[in-house]
Design a protein around this motif. Structure first.
Motif, PDB file in Angstrom:
ATOM      1  N   MET A  18       7.662   4.928  -6.161  1.00  0.00           N
ATOM      2  CA  MET A  18       6.924   3.888  -5.467  1.00  0.00           C
ATOM      3  C   MET A  18       5.737   3.438  -6.322  1.00  0.00           C
ATOM      4  O   MET A  18       5.273   4.172  -7.203  1.00  0.00           O
ATOM      5  N   ALA A  19       5.227   2.251  -6.062  1.00  0.00           N
ATOM      6  CA  ALA A  19       3.994   1.783  -6.690  1.00  0.00           C
ATOM      7  C   ALA A  19       2.819   2.273  -5.854  1.00  0.00           C
ATOM      8  O   ALA A  19       2.943   2.493  -4.647  1.00  0.00           O
ATOM      9  N   THR A  20       1.656   2.445  -6.493  1.00  0.00           N
ATOM     10  CA  THR A  20       0.500   3.005  -5.790  1.00  0.00           C
ATOM     11  C   THR A  20      -0.786   2.327  -6.234  1.00  0.00           C
ATOM     12  O   THR A  20      -0.875   1.788  -7.338  1.00  0.00           O
ATOM     13  N   GLY A  21      -1.810   2.379  -5.358  1.00  0.00           N
ATOM     14  CA  GLY A  21      -3.087   1.760  -5.699  1.00  0.00           C
ATOM     15  C   GLY A  21      -4.247   2.338  -4.922  1.00  0.00           C
ATOM     16  O   GLY A  21      -4.069   2.896  -3.824  1.00  0.00           O
ATOM     17  N   LEU A  22      -5.456   2.198  -5.494  1.00  0.00           N
ATOM     18  CA  LEU A  22      -6.709   2.591  -4.862  1.00  0.00           C
ATOM     19  C   LEU A  22      -7.708   1.453  -5.029  1.00  0.00           C
ATOM     20  O   LEU A  22      -7.849   0.911  -6.130  1.00  0.00           O
ATOM     21  N   VAL A  23      -8.414   1.114  -3.946  1.00  0.00           N
ATOM     22  CA  VAL A  23      -9.477   0.102  -3.988  1.00  0.00           C
ATOM     23  C   VAL A  23     -10.679   0.660  -3.246  1.00  0.00           C
ATOM     24  O   VAL A  23     -10.577   1.011  -2.064  1.00  0.00           O
TER      25      VAL A  23
END
Length: 364
Positions: A116-121
């Protein structure tokens, strides 16, 4: 020829179907964490808006979670972040390790491993307790250099937040951490505006030496960065079977509550509410997206008492009072929207919330 065209049409339909979630299937999760946000903080925002509808009112389901850590009835952000990220209790101050010191895997680490793709903001630095709980494994949250070293191999695709001064330091493989991210295929930016022409791929946007300014001075950085992260992750997963996991933190809600500063707290809540609205709008446009909004703990012991004990009066006024400048042991709310929102219910522990989210993504 006709049979061939029918067969081709069927194959194309089947291929398209693999990129679309089945009815009720959760493909993407947008996980919004208001650091220090209790129910009274949400109430303050709604009261000050004159009870006008907010994004929180769009929630299709609501739950409550307990927040205690493995060694304290009142958690800190590291232990609570680990519980929300990894589904396991740990001691205050610890990130990505259980109470026995064993490494535990976060939902973002599991999602990355699963393709899966992942991100943090975030508005604070990327090495701060809540975001670090999704990739770091350290005994103490103050080990910022070690946390930065854990960020590099994490494989998280999209990173928006502060912490540039640690990323500019030399890393073991040579050059700075920023150089090392570039070698791994990331486009590196130092301001949100620099990402305007970035529409897919891996992005690291280090917007400040430490943290972004407080609200409202920082403008719409957090909601706009959240939208950009959603855009990038949606593009990176377009046409693919696997979706994404994105964590967005309203970092400074906690800071404002620690300071018992009601005006600042209101500004941070209004800013975070814009992120919640953007996530719910994304879910409306992208079937298979679950939005989960919660907090790691409550800060400030905020209450909203009447200005007068005589409730026969038409209006007694209200006050905002703080019981502490620290954290409390109160339960915190969970707001759910989109695919699978009906499948997380009732009163549970923060670890159980994380576990249920991972189950919905098939990441057990």
């Amino acid at each position: 020829m006709k049979k061939f065209l029918l067969l081709l049409s069927g194959l194309l339909l089947a291929a398209g179907a693999t990129a679309q979630p089945a009815q009720g299937e959760v493909r993407n999760i947008i996980y919004l964490i208001g650091d220090g946000m209790g129910l009274s903080h949400v109430s303050l925002m709604k009261i000050e808006k004159g009870y006008a509808p907010t994004a929180f009112d769009r929630a299709q389901n609501i739950a409550l979670i307990t927040t205690y850590s493995a060694n304290n009835r009142v958690t800190d952000s590291a232990a609570a972040g680990t519980a929300l990220a990894c589904g396991a209790k740990t001691n205050n101050g610890t990130l990505g390790l259980d109470a026995g010191g064993n490494r535990i895997e976060s939902m973002i680490a599991r999602a990355t491993r699963d393709g899966m793709a992942t991100g943090l903001v975030v508005t604070y630095y990327l090495q701060h307790a809540t975001p670090a709980a999704f990739y770091a494994h350290v005994k103490h949250r103050g080990e910022t250099d070690a946390i930065t070293a854990d960020m590099l191999p994490s494989g998280i695709d999209v990173l928006f937040g502060g912490g540039r001064k640690w990323l500019a330091r030399e890393c073991a493989e040579g050059g700075s951490y920023l150089d090392a991210f570039v070698r791994r295929g990331y486009r590196v930016a130092t301001a949100l505006e620099e990402t305007a022409d970035m529409h897919r791929g891996r992005v690291l946007c280090a917007v400040a030496e430490e943290e972004a300014p407080r609200a409202p001075e920082r403008g719409d950085y957090l909601p706009e960065a959240s939208k950009k992260a959603m855009e990038l992750l949606a593009a990176n997963t377009e046409g693919k079977q696997k979706g994404f996991v994105l964590m967005i933190e309203g970092s400074f809600i906690d800071s404002a509550a620690h300071a018992n500063d009601t005006d600042w707290l209101e500004a941070e809540m209004n800013d975070f509410e814009k992120c919640v609205a953007a996530a719910m709008d994304f879910a409306d446009a992208h079937p298979g997206t679950l939005v989960v909004v919660t907090a790691d703990h409550e800060t400030g012991g905020l209450s909203v008492p009447s200005g007068d004990k005589d409730f026969t009066r038409s209006e007694s006024g209200i006050d905002y009072r703080y019981g502490t400048s620290s954290h409390t042991g109160s339960m915190v709310p969970v707001y759910l929207y989109g695919a699978g929102a009906e499948r997380i219910n009732g009163l549970m522990d923060n670890t159980e919330l994380s576990q249920r989210m991972m189950e919905l993504l098939g990441l057990e």
